[in-house]
Motif scaffolding. Structure first.
Motif, PDB file in Angstrom:
ATOM      1  N   SER A  38       5.409  -0.886  -0.057  1.00  0.00           N
ATOM      2  CA  SER A  38       5.469  -2.406  -0.192  1.00  0.00           C
ATOM      3  C   SER A  38       4.972  -2.592  -1.640  1.00  0.00           C
ATOM      4  O   SER A  38       4.058  -1.982  -2.178  1.00  0.00           O
ATOM      5  N   ALA A  39       5.648  -3.408  -2.475  1.00  0.00           N
ATOM      6  CA  ALA A  39       5.486  -3.436  -3.875  1.00  0.00           C
ATOM      7  C   ALA A  39       5.754  -4.842  -4.218  1.00  0.00           C
ATOM      8  O   ALA A  39       6.658  -5.829  -3.667  1.00  0.00           O
ATOM      9  N   GLN A  40       5.354  -5.268  -5.441  1.00  0.00           N
ATOM     10  CA  GLN A  40       5.493  -6.887  -5.938  1.00  0.00           C
ATOM     11  C   GLN A  40       6.678  -6.652  -6.960  1.00  0.00           C
ATOM     12  O   GLN A  40       6.518  -5.844  -7.979  1.00  0.00           O
ATOM     13  N   ALA A  41       7.807  -7.144  -6.922  1.00  0.00           N
ATOM     14  CA  ALA A  41       8.883  -7.270  -7.731  1.00  0.00           C
ATOM     15  C   ALA A  41       8.864  -8.597  -8.581  1.00  0.00           C
ATOM     16  O   ALA A  41       7.975  -9.422  -8.238  1.00  0.00           O
ATOM     17  N   ASP A  42       9.531  -8.539  -9.586  1.00  0.00           N
ATOM     18  CA  ASP A  42       9.593  -9.934 -10.475  1.00  0.00           C
ATOM     19  C   ASP A  42      10.114 -11.077  -9.531  1.00  0.00           C
ATOM     20  O   ASP A  42       9.494 -12.058 -10.154  1.00  0.00           O
ATOM     21  N   GLY A  65       9.443 -11.341  -6.382  1.00  0.00           N
ATOM     22  CA  GLY A  65       8.437 -11.492  -5.151  1.00  0.00           C
ATOM     23  C   GLY A  65       8.322 -10.206  -4.504  1.00  0.00           C
ATOM     24  O   GLY A  65       8.865  -9.237  -4.905  1.00  0.00           O
ATOM     25  N   PRO A  66       7.568 -10.216  -3.466  1.00  0.00           N
ATOM     26  CA  PRO A  66       7.241  -8.968  -2.767  1.00  0.00           C
ATOM     27  C   PRO A  66       8.245  -8.611  -2.144  1.00  0.00           C
ATOM     28  O   PRO A  66       9.050  -9.169  -1.572  1.00  0.00           O
ATOM     29  N   GLY A  67       8.488  -7.141  -1.870  1.00  0.00           N
ATOM     30  CA  GLY A  67       9.251  -6.437  -0.955  1.00  0.00           C
ATOM     31  C   GLY A  67       9.127  -5.213  -0.560  1.00  0.00           C
ATOM     32  O   GLY A  67       7.853  -4.464  -0.939  1.00  0.00           O
ATOM     33  N   LEU A  68       9.934  -4.663   0.339  1.00  0.00           N
ATOM     34  CA  LEU A  68       9.816  -3.084   0.876  1.00  0.00           C
ATOM     35  C   LEU A  68      10.782  -2.368   0.071  1.00  0.00           C
ATOM     36  O   LEU A  68      12.025  -2.747  -0.170  1.00  0.00           O
ATOM     37  N   PHE A  69      10.482  -1.035  -0.394  1.00  0.00           N
ATOM     38  CA  PHE A  69      11.236   0.016  -1.091  1.00  0.00           C
ATOM     39  C   PHE A  69      11.137   1.082  -0.588  1.00  0.00           C
ATOM     40  O   PHE A  69      10.014   1.525   0.184  1.00  0.00           O
ATOM     41  N   ILE A  70      12.263   1.997  -0.655  1.00  0.00           N
ATOM     42  CA  ILE A  70      12.175   3.218  -0.066  1.00  0.00           C
ATOM     43  C   ILE A  70      12.294   4.339  -1.092  1.00  0.00           C
ATOM     44  O   ILE A  70      13.073   4.081  -2.093  1.00  0.00           O
ATOM     45  N   VAL A  71      11.343   5.168  -1.206  1.00  0.00           N
ATOM     46  CA  VAL A  71      11.280   6.450  -2.229  1.00  0.00           C
ATOM     47  C   VAL A  71      11.255   7.834  -1.552  1.00  0.00           C
ATOM     48  O   VAL A  71      10.365   7.929  -0.686  1.00  0.00           O
ATOM     49  N   ASP A  72      12.113   8.502  -2.271  1.00  0.00           N
ATOM     50  CA  ASP A  72      11.985   9.986  -1.913  1.00  0.00           C
ATOM     51  C   ASP A  72      10.631  10.539  -2.086  1.00  0.00           C
ATOM     52  O   ASP A  72      10.335  10.574  -3.548  1.00  0.00           O
ATOM     53  N   THR A  73      10.135  11.307  -1.473  1.00  0.00           N
ATOM     54  CA  THR A  73       8.751  12.007  -1.714  1.00  0.00           C
ATOM     55  C   THR A  73       8.969  13.019  -2.801  1.00  0.00           C
ATOM     56  O   THR A  73       8.026  13.411  -3.529  1.00  0.00           O
ATOM     57  N   GLY A 105      11.191 -10.803   0.978  1.00  0.00           N
ATOM     58  CA  GLY A 105      10.382  -9.485   1.110  1.00  0.00           C
ATOM     59  C   GLY A 105       9.116 -10.005   1.773  1.00  0.00           C
ATOM     60  O   GLY A 105       8.613  -9.039   2.487  1.00  0.00           O
ATOM     61  N   SER A 106       8.464 -10.886   1.305  1.00  0.00           N
ATOM     62  CA  SER A 106       7.017 -11.078   2.048  1.00  0.00           C
ATOM     63  C   SER A 106       7.309 -11.200   3.613  1.00  0.00           C
ATOM     64  O   SER A 106       6.253 -10.778   4.173  1.00  0.00           O
ATOM     65  N   GLU A 107       8.308 -11.671   4.095  1.00  0.00           N
ATOM     66  CA  GLU A 107       8.298 -11.769   5.572  1.00  0.00           C
ATOM     67  C   GLU A 107       8.669 -10.397   6.012  1.00  0.00           C
ATOM     68  O   GLU A 107       8.154  -9.900   7.122  1.00  0.00           O
ATOM     69  N   ALA A 108       9.414  -9.497   5.302  1.00  0.00           N
ATOM     70  CA  ALA A 108       9.580  -8.135   5.700  1.00  0.00           C
ATOM     71  C   ALA A 108       8.131  -7.460   5.812  1.00  0.00           C
ATOM     72  O   ALA A 108       7.939  -6.537   6.651  1.00  0.00           O
ATOM     73  N   ILE A 109       7.391  -7.607   4.651  1.00  0.00           N
ATOM     74  CA  ILE A 109       6.181  -6.815   4.785  1.00  0.00           C
ATOM     75  C   ILE A 109       5.201  -7.180   6.114  1.00  0.00           C
ATOM     76  O   ILE A 109       4.613  -6.516   6.680  1.00  0.00           O
ATOM     77  N   GLU A 110       5.238  -8.575   6.221  1.00  0.00           N
ATOM     78  CA  GLU A 110       4.426  -9.097   7.226  1.00  0.00           C
ATOM     79  C   GLU A 110       4.820  -8.674   8.554  1.00  0.00           C
ATOM     80  O   GLU A 110       4.198  -8.373   9.494  1.00  0.00           O
ATOM     81  N   SER A 111       6.275  -8.501   8.633  1.00  0.00           N
ATOM     82  CA  SER A 111       6.765  -7.893  10.051  1.00  0.00           C
ATOM     83  C   SER A 111       6.460  -6.490  10.125  1.00  0.00           C
ATOM     84  O   SER A 111       6.100  -6.050  11.355  1.00  0.00           O
ATOM     85  N   LEU A 112       6.649  -5.755   9.034  1.00  0.00           N
ATOM     86  CA  LEU A 112       6.137  -4.395   9.298  1.00  0.00           C
ATOM     87  C   LEU A 112       4.654  -4.225   9.506  1.00  0.00           C
ATOM     88  O   LEU A 112       4.371  -3.367  10.329  1.00  0.00           O
ATOM     89  N   TYR A 113       3.702  -4.812   8.917  1.00  0.00           N
ATOM     90  CA  TYR A 113       2.480  -4.992   9.207  1.00  0.00           C
ATOM     91  C   TYR A 113       2.221  -5.128  10.782  1.00  0.00           C
ATOM     92  O   TYR A 113       1.256  -4.680  11.294  1.00  0.00           O
TER      93      TYR A 113
END
Length: 369
Positions: free
Chosen positions: A168-172, A174-182, A218-226
């Protein structure tokens, strides 16, 4: 509402319990816990070969197309056996999120590997100095169709085992979800010790490249994930407290004092009766929230209620189980100590009981009736 399980859901639980009871024995767990990482790759492979890792994934990526309820049944069995496999981070935090918010390319990149056991995923929501997992301070900046992630996440489950992490991160915009390879440059993984010995790590992102999941809102996506993360923890807690109570009932029926089982003493009976009521409260609030999610209905309030009971009542159940065991309850060579530690970990993860009460209270405007 009828919360009884279908035949297919009951089969999921039976198959999982057979696998876990065969592999996650107390002796095997002790051996794993003496090593560096509490993780059994052979058991993970067996879960994949039994088609359990894809239980709630779309058929298009090799899954079974089940709902959040099937996933909850599987997680409850993880709690029952305190199984050394990263089912919660992979299936709830990672795969479920990608299945719901990722485009077809991202789904095909990550989810078939989850179903066949070759990919472990996780999600990162908690940040240093913040008690609100839905308000990230980690930042994301667009760059040539990708996103550069900057920030720190704490206590990310199975991060040292994961191929990729949902952040979860704050983009220009608004907030959203991102996927990053470790394995991406700019991702630093630092393993940390936890209450229950499960693998967790802190993550530091210094310009790591990632991809966005979904579009704005993306704020809704973060709330849903939480919300789903909370309910996933609650379903694990069902298994934890049920097994702790079963161990207590078995012990008190066999341990004798003054010529009779201690389970016949009124004080012990009352203590375990109270624990039984707490277990039922955890069970029904958790399954109510899971059912709402499976039906596609809002469940944020019910998730907070379930998490309150899992935290508050879960702590009471395992404390009672320990007390009726006497000194045996804190013996690390006896299985009960694991259930106490798991219940404590779940109690505090993603918001303690008091935090969930505050969250519920904030949902009611001042002066409302």
């Amino acid at each position: 509402m009828d919360f009884s399980f279908t035949e297919e859901q009951e089969t999921v639980g039976k198959v999982a319990r057979q696998l876990f009871e065969h592999r996650a024995t107390p002796e095997h767990l002790s051996g794993l816990e003496a090593g560096q990482v509490r993780y059994d790759p052979a058991l993970w492979a067996e879960l994949a070969s039994s088609d359990l890792l894809g239980i709630a994934l779309p058929e298009s990526v090799g899954g079974s197309g089940g709902s959040f309820l099937e996933l909850g049944v599987l997680l409850a069995e993880v709690g029952w056996s305190v199984a050394p496999v990263p089912l919660y981070p992979t299936l709830v935090l990672g795969a479920d999120t990608i299945a719901r918010h990722g485009d077809s390319a991202l789904q095909q990149r990550y989810l078939p590997g989850v179903a066949d056991g070759s990919t472990i995923l996780t999600g990162a929501l908690i940040e240093p100095g913040s008690s609100n997992p839905t308000a990230p301070r980690t930042s994301a900046h667009a760059e040539a169709g990708r996103w550069r992630i900057e920030g720190t996440k704490e206590l990310v489950p199975a991060a040292q085992l994961a191929t990729a992490v949902v952040v979860s991160a704050q983009a220009d915009d608004g907030p959203g979800l991102f996927i990053v390879d470790t394995a991406t440059e700019g991702v630093n993984v630092t393993p940390v010790r936890t209450t229950n010995g499960e693998p967790y790590a802190d993550l530091e992102f210094t310009g790591a490249l990632g991809q966005r999941l979904g579009t704005p809102r993306g704020s809704e996506a973060i709330e849903s994930l939480y919300t789903r993360a909370l309910v996933g923890l609650c379903t694990i807690q069902i298994g934890v407290v049920e097994r702790a109570l079963k161990l207590a009932a078995s012990y008190t029926s066999e341990r004798e004092q003054f010529g009779r089982p201690i389970g016949s003493f009124q004080a012990v009976q009352q203590r375990l009766a109270d624990a039984f009521i707490d277990v039922e409260s955890i069970r029904w609030t958790a399954w109510h929230a899971a059912w709402l999610i499976a039906e596609g209905r809002p469940a944020a309030r019910e998730a907070a209620i379930a998490k309150f009971w899992s935290a508050e009542a879960g702590a009471r159940v395992v404390a009672s189980a320990q007390q009726v065991h006497g000194g045996m309850g804190i013996d690390v060579t006896y299985p009960l100590h694991r259930y106490f530690l798991w219940a404590k970990q779940i109690e505090l993860a993603l918001g303690s009981a008091s935090q969930q009460l505050a969250r519920l209270g904030a949902g009611y405007p001042e002066g409302s009736k």
